[in-house]
Design an enzyme around this catalytic site. Sequence first.
Site, PDB file in Angstrom:
ATOM      1  N   SER A  83      -8.990  38.446 -15.681  1.00  0.00           N
ATOM      2  CA  SER A  83      -8.717  37.098 -15.770  1.00  0.00           C
ATOM      3  C   SER A  83      -7.383  37.027 -14.936  1.00  0.00           C
ATOM      4  O   SER A  83      -7.332  37.100 -13.689  1.00  0.00           O
ATOM      5  CB  SER A  83      -8.418  36.528 -17.322  1.00  0.00           C
ATOM      6  OG  SER A  83      -8.200  35.342 -17.431  1.00  0.00           O
ATOM      7  N   HIS A 106     -12.849  34.921 -13.221  1.00  0.00           N
ATOM      8  CA  HIS A 106     -13.487  34.205 -13.736  1.00  0.00           C
ATOM      9  C   HIS A 106     -12.996  32.539 -13.398  1.00  0.00           C
ATOM     10  O   HIS A 106     -11.810  32.572 -13.384  1.00  0.00           O
ATOM     11  CB  HIS A 106     -13.806  34.149 -15.217  1.00  0.00           C
ATOM     12  CG  HIS A 106     -12.749  34.026 -16.170  1.00  0.00           C
ATOM     13  ND1 HIS A 106     -12.597  34.242 -17.456  1.00  0.00           N
ATOM     14  CD2 HIS A 106     -11.411  34.054 -16.016  1.00  0.00           C
ATOM     15  CE1 HIS A 106     -11.594  34.190 -18.086  1.00  0.00           C
ATOM     16  NE2 HIS A 106     -10.537  34.100 -16.897  1.00  0.00           N
TER      17      HIS A 106
END
Length: 310
Positions: A83, A106
Amino acid sequence: MKTWYSICALDEGAEISIYDEIGAYGVSAKAFLADLGKLPDAAPLTLRLNSPGGSVFDAVAIYNTLKRHAGNVTVTIDGIAASAASYIAMAGDEIIMPENAFLMIHDPSGLVMGTAADMRSMAEALDKVGASLIKGYAAKSGKAEDEIAKLMAAETWFDASEAIDMGLADTLAAPVKMAARFDMSGFRNTPEAIVATMKAKADPVTVEPEPAPKPAVGSKAGPEPDPATIRTEAMAYAKTVVDLCRLAGQPQMAAGFLEAETSLEDVRKALIDARAAADPDISATHPQPGPAPQAKPWGDVIARTFKRKG
């Protein structure tokens, strides 16, 4: 106050470690950047990452600062860079990944409570941040932005070899033992290898402590606390405090609560009082439908959102 990073001076340059959730414990990127700013502009930096991510806004600020740093920046992923942490990694002039390390990209996500206008504003902010992330990953990898966007939307995990093939890392290193465990339940496609490691009872790199001395005759000794349990409880407490403060519109109060280790009950009371003090009482001149101001509806919201266990 506990923090999620450390900066250690070396004979030449400095070593930075981010071994936790970015922006945890009420410590923002502002403190990180202040500490980083104390280093010489041309100092070579070694950044060691093992993080599940965290605040994407803090990550963008850290990435931009590292990219502006005049000295060489070497990033080593000691386990996971997921992330927001994977975006920080992209600031490295060289990114090193051990064979058993993972990198994940993401779309950014966020939480907002309020009107439709508030939610549209958050969506616009996330779109802007997402576009910035795409450019950063594309710049490092040399891949087209459309390709990166699809990988982000799918929440894509890369092992070291895949990351190097993709251009998101540069150098393959020998395997390492993962140095920390994180709650990965918020991700959709976490590899089984990571899930198994995170669920392991023993921390692979923790040195077993020497046996505690036996209690004196007649004394009582309770069971030794489990370090993993203590860490999990501390992380859950910190996250709840930060979430409560954000929900009440008082994020600046989180640091004080965490430093004082304020109980969640007292946190709730303090936030309700702060919210009540901040909201003017207009009921005398403009009667409002629903419960009277003394009902403190924010208290109801906080109580419903973060119910105590037990």
